[in-house]
Design a protein around this motif. Structure first.
Motif, PDB file in Angstrom:
ATOM      1  N   TYR A  93     -15.402  37.722  56.283  1.00 37.30           N
ATOM      2  CA  TYR A  93     -15.733  39.440  55.646  1.00 37.30           C
ATOM      3  C   TYR A  93     -16.024  40.075  56.055  1.00 37.30           C
ATOM      4  O   TYR A  93     -16.097  41.111  56.178  1.00 37.30           O
ATOM      5  CB  TYR A  93     -15.477  38.345  53.785  1.00 37.30           C
ATOM      6  N   LEU A  94     -17.194  39.243  56.454  1.00 39.34           N
ATOM      7  CA  LEU A  94     -18.388  40.569  57.217  1.00 39.34           C
ATOM      8  C   LEU A  94     -17.796  41.186  58.489  1.00 39.34           C
ATOM      9  O   LEU A  94     -18.151  42.291  58.553  1.00 39.34           O
ATOM     10  CB  LEU A  94     -19.060  38.920  57.163  1.00 39.34           C
ATOM     11  N   GLY A  95     -16.863  40.199  59.035  1.00 40.57           N
ATOM     12  CA  GLY A  95     -16.288  40.545  60.582  1.00 40.57           C
ATOM     13  C   GLY A  95     -15.294  42.114  60.092  1.00 40.57           C
ATOM     14  O   GLY A  95     -15.309  42.893  60.869  1.00 40.57           O
ATOM     15  N   GLU A  96     -14.485  42.038  59.230  1.00 39.80           N
ATOM     16  CA  GLU A  96     -13.620  42.477  58.102  1.00 39.80           C
ATOM     17  C   GLU A  96     -14.334  44.128  58.348  1.00 39.80           C
ATOM     18  O   GLU A  96     -13.708  45.217  58.368  1.00 39.80           O
ATOM     19  CB  GLU A  96     -12.814  41.959  57.700  1.00 39.80           C
ATOM     20  N   LEU A  97     -15.188  43.611  57.686  1.00 42.99           N
ATOM     21  CA  LEU A  97     -16.302  45.256  57.106  1.00 42.99           C
ATOM     22  C   LEU A  97     -16.833  45.744  58.194  1.00 42.99           C
ATOM     23  O   LEU A  97     -16.411  47.174  58.345  1.00 42.99           O
ATOM     24  CB  LEU A  97     -17.448  44.239  55.772  1.00 42.99           C
ATOM     25  N   HIS A  98     -17.581  45.211  59.576  1.00 46.03           N
ATOM     26  CA  HIS A  98     -17.491  46.039  60.233  1.00 46.03           C
ATOM     27  C   HIS A  98     -16.412  46.351  61.325  1.00 46.03           C
ATOM     28  O   HIS A  98     -16.936  47.422  61.789  1.00 46.03           O
ATOM     29  CB  HIS A  98     -18.287  44.612  61.195  1.00 46.03           C
ATOM     30  N   ALA A  99     -15.359  45.806  61.564  1.00 46.95           N
ATOM     31  CA  ALA A  99     -14.162  46.602  61.666  1.00 46.95           C
ATOM     32  C   ALA A  99     -13.543  48.014  60.909  1.00 46.95           C
ATOM     33  O   ALA A  99     -13.527  48.835  61.743  1.00 46.95           O
ATOM     34  CB  ALA A  99     -13.095  45.531  61.740  1.00 46.95           C
ATOM     35  N   ALA A 100     -13.980  47.317  59.653  1.00 47.33           N
ATOM     36  CA  ALA A 100     -13.032  49.116  58.952  1.00 47.33           C
ATOM     37  C   ALA A 100     -14.295  50.031  59.342  1.00 47.33           C
ATOM     38  O   ALA A 100     -13.848  51.016  59.352  1.00 47.33           O
ATOM     39  CB  ALA A 100     -13.181  48.414  57.267  1.00 47.33           C
ATOM     40  N   ASP A 114      -7.263  33.882  53.930  1.00 47.84           N
ATOM     41  CA  ASP A 114      -6.293  35.153  54.652  1.00 47.84           C
ATOM     42  C   ASP A 114      -4.756  35.551  53.697  1.00 47.84           C
ATOM     43  O   ASP A 114      -4.909  36.923  53.974  1.00 47.84           O
ATOM     44  CB  ASP A 114      -5.102  33.766  55.750  1.00 47.84           C
ATOM     45  N   TRP A 115      -4.500  34.866  52.526  1.00 45.80           N
ATOM     46  CA  TRP A 115      -3.916  35.079  51.977  1.00 45.80           C
ATOM     47  C   TRP A 115      -4.442  35.312  50.543  1.00 45.80           C
ATOM     48  O   TRP A 115      -3.579  35.776  49.468  1.00 45.80           O
ATOM     49  CB  TRP A 115      -2.336  34.531  51.669  1.00 45.80           C
ATOM     50  N   LEU A 116      -5.217  35.170  50.536  1.00 47.89           N
ATOM     51  CA  LEU A 116      -5.588  34.974  48.701  1.00 47.89           C
ATOM     52  C   LEU A 116      -7.332  35.964  48.416  1.00 47.89           C
ATOM     53  O   LEU A 116      -6.567  36.372  47.521  1.00 47.89           O
ATOM     54  CB  LEU A 116      -6.947  33.207  48.103  1.00 47.89           C
ATOM     55  N   GLY A 117      -7.503  36.114  49.905  1.00 46.48           N
ATOM     56  CA  GLY A 117      -8.258  37.006  49.443  1.00 46.48           C
ATOM     57  C   GLY A 117      -9.875  36.350  49.760  1.00 46.48           C
ATOM     58  O   GLY A 117      -9.841  36.001  49.577  1.00 46.48           O
ATOM     59  N   ARG A 118     -10.336  37.269  51.135  1.00 48.61           N
ATOM     60  CA  ARG A 118     -12.200  36.823  51.034  1.00 48.61           C
ATOM     61  C   ARG A 118     -12.683  36.464  49.970  1.00 48.61           C
ATOM     62  O   ARG A 118     -13.236  35.731  49.427  1.00 48.61           O
ATOM     63  CB  ARG A 118     -12.610  37.894  52.350  1.00 48.61           C
ATOM     64  N   ARG A 119     -12.873  38.099  49.025  1.00 52.41           N
ATOM     65  CA  ARG A 119     -13.548  37.766  47.617  1.00 52.41           C
ATOM     66  C   ARG A 119     -13.429  36.673  46.533  1.00 52.41           C
ATOM     67  O   ARG A 119     -14.257  36.212  46.252  1.00 52.41           O
ATOM     68  CB  ARG A 119     -13.644  39.100  47.431  1.00 52.41           C
ATOM     69  N   ALA A 172     -17.017  29.999  55.457  1.00 50.82           N
ATOM     70  CA  ALA A 172     -15.716  30.634  56.250  1.00 50.82           C
ATOM     71  C   ALA A 172     -15.004  32.129  55.502  1.00 50.82           C
ATOM     72  O   ALA A 172     -15.165  32.655  56.824  1.00 50.82           O
ATOM     73  CB  ALA A 172     -14.503  29.180  56.331  1.00 50.82           C
ATOM     74  N   SER A 173     -14.972  32.109  54.332  1.00 50.79           N
ATOM     75  CA  SER A 173     -14.574  33.393  53.959  1.00 50.79           C
ATOM     76  C   SER A 173     -15.793  34.438  53.879  1.00 50.79           C
ATOM     77  O   SER A 173     -15.003  35.831  54.894  1.00 50.79           O
ATOM     78  CB  SER A 173     -14.197  32.927  51.888  1.00 50.79           C
ATOM     79  N   ALA A 174     -16.980  34.339  54.015  1.00 52.97           N
ATOM     80  CA  ALA A 174     -17.807  35.147  53.637  1.00 52.97           C
ATOM     81  C   ALA A 174     -17.967  35.995  55.396  1.00 52.97           C
ATOM     82  O   ALA A 174     -17.929  36.795  55.432  1.00 52.97           O
ATOM     83  CB  ALA A 174     -18.560  35.291  53.442  1.00 52.97           C
ATOM     84  N   THR A 175     -17.846  34.578  56.046  1.00 53.95           N
ATOM     85  CA  THR A 175     -18.109  35.238  57.811  1.00 53.95           C
ATOM     86  C   THR A 175     -16.756  36.139  58.419  1.00 53.95           C
ATOM     87  O   THR A 175     -16.602  36.838  58.999  1.00 53.95           O
ATOM     88  CB  THR A 175     -18.133  33.524  58.541  1.00 53.95           C
ATOM     89  N   ALA A 217     -14.330  33.351  48.017  1.00 53.21           N
ATOM     90  CA  ALA A 217     -15.527  33.436  47.767  1.00 53.21           C
ATOM     91  C   ALA A 217     -15.829  33.130  46.334  1.00 53.21           C
ATOM     92  O   ALA A 217     -16.902  32.425  46.004  1.00 53.21           O
ATOM     93  CB  ALA A 217     -16.752  34.644  48.441  1.00 53.21           C
ATOM     94  N   ALA A 218     -15.612  33.846  45.465  1.00 51.02           N
ATOM     95  CA  ALA A 218     -15.881  33.194  44.325  1.00 51.02           C
ATOM     96  C   ALA A 218     -15.610  31.988  43.340  1.00 51.02           C
ATOM     97  O   ALA A 218     -16.078  31.408  42.949  1.00 51.02           O
ATOM     98  CB  ALA A 218     -15.151  34.940  43.429  1.00 51.02           C
ATOM     99  N   VAL A 219     -14.456  31.731  43.995  1.00 52.52           N
ATOM    100  CA  VAL A 219     -13.905  30.149  44.005  1.00 52.52           C
ATOM    101  C   VAL A 219     -15.186  28.883  44.820  1.00 52.52           C
ATOM    102  O   VAL A 219     -14.914  28.589  44.239  1.00 52.52           O
ATOM    103  CB  VAL A 219     -12.657  30.094  44.199  1.00 52.52           C
ATOM    104  N   ALA A 220     -15.658  29.594  45.099  1.00 59.13           N
ATOM    105  CA  ALA A 220     -16.206  28.919  46.784  1.00 59.13           C
ATOM    106  C   ALA A 220     -18.138  28.623  45.660  1.00 59.13           C
ATOM    107  O   ALA A 220     -18.585  27.346  45.321  1.00 59.13           O
ATOM    108  CB  ALA A 220     -16.748  29.235  47.553  1.00 59.13           C
ATOM    109  N   VAL A 221     -18.456  30.106  45.262  1.00 65.67           N
ATOM    110  CA  VAL A 221     -19.308  29.639  44.283  1.00 65.67           C
ATOM    111  C   VAL A 221     -19.375  29.215  42.892  1.00 65.67           C
ATOM    112  O   VAL A 221     -20.318  28.401  42.714  1.00 65.67           O
ATOM    113  CB  VAL A 221     -19.902  31.170  43.564  1.00 65.67           C
TER     114      VAL A 221
END
Length: 217
Positions: A74-81, A22-27, A69-72, A30-34
């Motif tokens: 992020y998908l919701g935010e992209l859809h809402a935008a 929420d504060w670090l950013g979704r992308r 968690a991050s990708a899910t 996700a990069a950290v997770a990979v």
């Protein structure tokens, strides 16, 4: 018991990663997770023991929770935008399919692709028998013999890599087998004469047999 503990750890990572993203950013999350998942893979290779397996699985579980968690979200935010005011049904379905596909179908797809690439190199030779025989200036039956040689060596590869898989786990022997038969495939295309080509196809049969058994298990 171990699977239950790892599942609990993954769930904890799932909830915590959502708040951190929420504060670090979704992308970025996700990069950290990979990166964490890649580290778990390196640990599997470098630490071939039960302790290493457990440590690798713990790190892998953390990375799965972080990325899910991050990708899910992020998908919701992209859809809402992209579709303001629209229902989240499509985004939720895509996220669910991606999560289930990555976790449940990932190993199956990896094994299937290994089989596909393995079989592709074997069967492609059947379509160019005449051309290959002309290149080596031998008869078509002699080139066809290399196909038989590959098939004859499959049980040898199955035994060798099967024993390695039982001792060291499936992942490392499967990766080594794929690298092995890939190198043999390249060298087959560079073979200077028929004798070298025949030897390489014998070796390829070992890799082929190893991939089929270990990939299936």
């Amino acid at each position: 018991m171990l699977h239950l503990q790892l599942g609990t750890l993954g769930m904890a990572s799932l909830f915590l990663a959502g708040h951190v993203s929420d504060w670090l950013g979704r992308r970025r999350m996700a990069a950290v997770a990979v990166a964490v998942n890649m580290a778990s893979g390196a640990l599997f290779l470098a630490w071939p023991s039960v302790t290493g397996l457990i440590a690798g699985r713990v790190i892998s579980g953390i990375s799965i929770g972080m990325l899910t968690a991050s990708a899910t979200a992020y998908l919701g935010e992209l859809h809402a935008a992209a579709r303001p005011g629209a229902a989240r049904t499509r985004a939720d379905m895509v996220a669910t399919a991606a999560n289930l596909g990555g976790i449940g179908l990932g190993p199956l797809l990896a094994g299937f692709l290994g089989w596909t690439l393995d079989a592709f190199d074997f069967f492609i030779l059947t379509f160019v028998l005449v051309r290959v025989s002309n290149d080596f200036q031998v008869s078509v039956p002699e080139i066809a013999l290399t196909l038989t040689a590959s098939l004859a060596m499959r049980p040898v590869g199955a035994v060798i890599f099967g024993l390695l898989a039982d001792r060291y786990g499936r992942r490392l022997p499967l990766m080594l087998d794929i690298v092995f038969y890939s190198i043999i495939e390249i060298l087959s295309g560079l073979a200077p004469n028929y004798t070298t080509f025949l030897v390489l196809r014998l070796l390829y049969g070992i890799g082929m047999g190893g991939e089929w058994g270990v990939g299936a298990s």
